[in-house]
Design an enzyme around this catalytic site. Structure first.
Site, PDB file in Angstrom:
ATOM      1  N   HIS A  89       0.831  -1.207   0.000  1.00 47.86           N
ATOM      2  CA  HIS A  89       0.000   0.000   0.000  1.00 47.86           C
ATOM      3  C   HIS A  89       0.864   1.256   0.000  1.00 47.86           C
ATOM      4  CE1 HIS A  89      -3.716  -2.276   0.779  1.00 47.86           C
ATOM      5  NE2 HIS A  89      -4.328  -1.170   0.424  1.00 47.86           N
ATOM      6  N   LYS A 135      -9.952  -8.620   7.842  1.00 48.95           N
ATOM      7  CA  LYS A 135     -10.611  -8.981   9.102  1.00 48.95           C
ATOM      8  C   LYS A 135     -10.401  -7.856  10.095  1.00 48.95           C
ATOM      9  CE  LYS A 135      -6.605 -11.142  11.211  1.00 48.95           C
ATOM     10  NZ  LYS A 135      -6.046 -10.894  12.537  1.00 48.95           N
TER      11      LYS A 135
END
Lengths: 281, 184
Positions: free
Chosen positions: B38, B103
């Site tokens: 990222h 998650k």
């Protein structure tokens, strides 16, 4: 003196790394199956079923239960009548980790120079090694691969003696509450109390070697474990955080004498895989 | 209620049919990225450079798989904790991303961006990595191979079992589940 060649230790550590990451322990499997029977939430049940299926696939195909195969924490209980020969103990352990993570297709998650120039060590070394010298001529080796997600939700707090047992209880429950879905519930909660800043965290983590349901031998602490577990399971976080009554499979407390001025408490959260394997040589 | 089948890339029409708690079987192409990838993607976005994949309508899976055994497309491949990617989400949505798989709970800012950009956040069961790997039919590293497990992979998935955690209506399954089951 009993002689143990360190190359034997390498072999054992390698084997324990692979088994810990691919074979769910029977006590954990049993606890998840039991939780499935007791869990009233449908979404929670679906998650628990997935975890049991996942364990079957991992065991039969010898692939990791979880892709995060952890930081390798090794606990040794070395009998003082053992003479280790043919090399360095710590080097032998790290070689075992390297071989286990390479040959077992486990993920290498450790980066060196973390502050300024992070670079993967490419073999998951170094391991964190704790060695206790004990009477006898045996060597007990435990490998606990600790995942990053649950480790990130763990906390340590230098409390005040006036905070008392209620203070520690609130700290434990608040830590689990804050963690929510992040550490892969249903979790196992390791609580350390007493000692120094560093030792209390050691105590908390070492409780994670216990089997599910294994109570502290002190009946007063055993009672606290049961009571706090019940409180944690009232939070409603549930399996995978989707809501339910199974937020934790167990809660372990270990204490150590403290300084009169200090009240250290640590909560080490472990994910539902609750991985560790032990071998006695 | 059975699971609904959807395919990538995602569009507004499909996303608007998704509500929290819905089980989804996702098929098509998803791209993997976690912390380090990222960071690199955002550097490219900042410099207006081309991204290594088509981000329009894409779904990003927060995962760093274990190594594939010979003959397997991938090793164990469960989600990592998503909050670490929260700071990158606004720029990813602005660039065209539509969905995320991970998650754990997201920040309010992320939840707001999901509404603003008609996006979706799916949960995959953390620690069910061997099971989730079964839905990955092919995997290929397409960028930043030097990152190892953190490299960007193009995954072809079939019926990947997911659940809608945050929908485009600002709802949050984690909050709802907790308040339903908590004992005061």
């Amino acid at each position: 003196m009993r002689e143990i060649k360190v190359s034997q230790i390498t072999e054992i550590v390698k084997d324990l790394c692979i088994k810990a990451c691919t074979e769910l322990n029977p006590d954990v499997q049993q606890a998840i199956a039991q939780a499935l029977e007791n869990e009233p939430s449908e979404a929670g049940k679906a998650v628990l079923r997935q975890l049991l299926d996942n364990a079957d696939i991992a065991r039969s195909e010898k692939i990791p239960i979880c892709q995060d195969t952890g930081f390798t924490v090794v606990y040794l209980e070395l009998g003082q009548q053992v003479n280790l020969t043919d090399g360095s103990l710590n080097d032998a352990i790290n070689l075992g980790v390297k071989q286990g993570y390479t040959e077992g297709y486990l993920r290498k998650s450790i980066v060196k120079n973390p502050l300024l120039a992070p670079e993967n060590t490419k073999d998951n070394t170094p391991a964190i090694i704790h060695t206790d010298i004990v009477p006898g001529d045996k060597l007990k080796i435990s490998v606990l691969p600790k995942g990053g997600g649950s480790e990130n939700m763990s906390r340590i707090k230098m409390m005040k003696p006036a905070d008392g047992v209620e203070g520690v209880k609130n700290f434990v429950i608040e830590t689990v509450n804050q963690a929510g879905a992040n550490p892969c519930p249903p979790i196992v909660v390791g609580v350390g109390m007493g000692g120094t800043f560093d030792h209390v965290a050691y105590l908390a983590k070492k409780t994670l070697l216990r089997k599910i349901g294994q109570r502290n031998p002190d009946p007063r602490l055993a009672e606290l474990e049961v009571e706090w577990l019940k409180e944690v399971n009232k939070l409603g976080i549930g399996p995978a955080g989707l809501g339910g009554r199974t937020t934790a499979l167990d809660l372990f407390i270990e204490e150590f004498p403290r300084h009169i001025a200090t009240y250290p408490a640590a909560v080490n959260i472990q994910c539902h895989a609750d991985r560790s394997k032990t071998f006695i040589l | 209620m059975g699971a609904v089948k959807i395919n990538t890339p995602l569009n507004d029409e499909v996303i608007k049919t998704l509500n929290i708690g819905m089980e989804v079987y996702l098929s098509g192409i998803v791209y993997t990225a976690r912390d380090a990838a990222h960071k690199k993607l955002l550097e490219l976005i900042d410099k207006n450079e081309q991204l290594p994949f088509d981000i329009q309508g894409s779904v990003i899976y927060y995962v760093g798989p274990s190594p594939a055994k010979p003959g397997q497309p991938i090793g164990a491949a469960g989600p990592t904790t998503s909050y670490r990617m929260d700071p990158f989400v606004p720029a990813m949505f602005e660039a065209g991303m539509k969905g995320m798989i991970g998650k754990g709970q997201r920040s309010q800012q992320v939840i707001d961006y999901i509404s603003k950009y008609t996006g979706v956040y799916f949960g995959a069961t953390g620690g069910a990595a061997a099971l989730l790997a079964k839905s990955v039919k092919a995997a290929e590293v397409i960028a930043f191979p030097e990152l190892g497990a953190e490299a960007i992979r193009k995954l072809e998935v079939q019926d990947m079992p997911l659940i809608v955690i945050n929908d485009c209506y600002g709802k949050d399954l984690y909050q709802q589940g907790r308040s339903k089951w908590a004992i005061k």
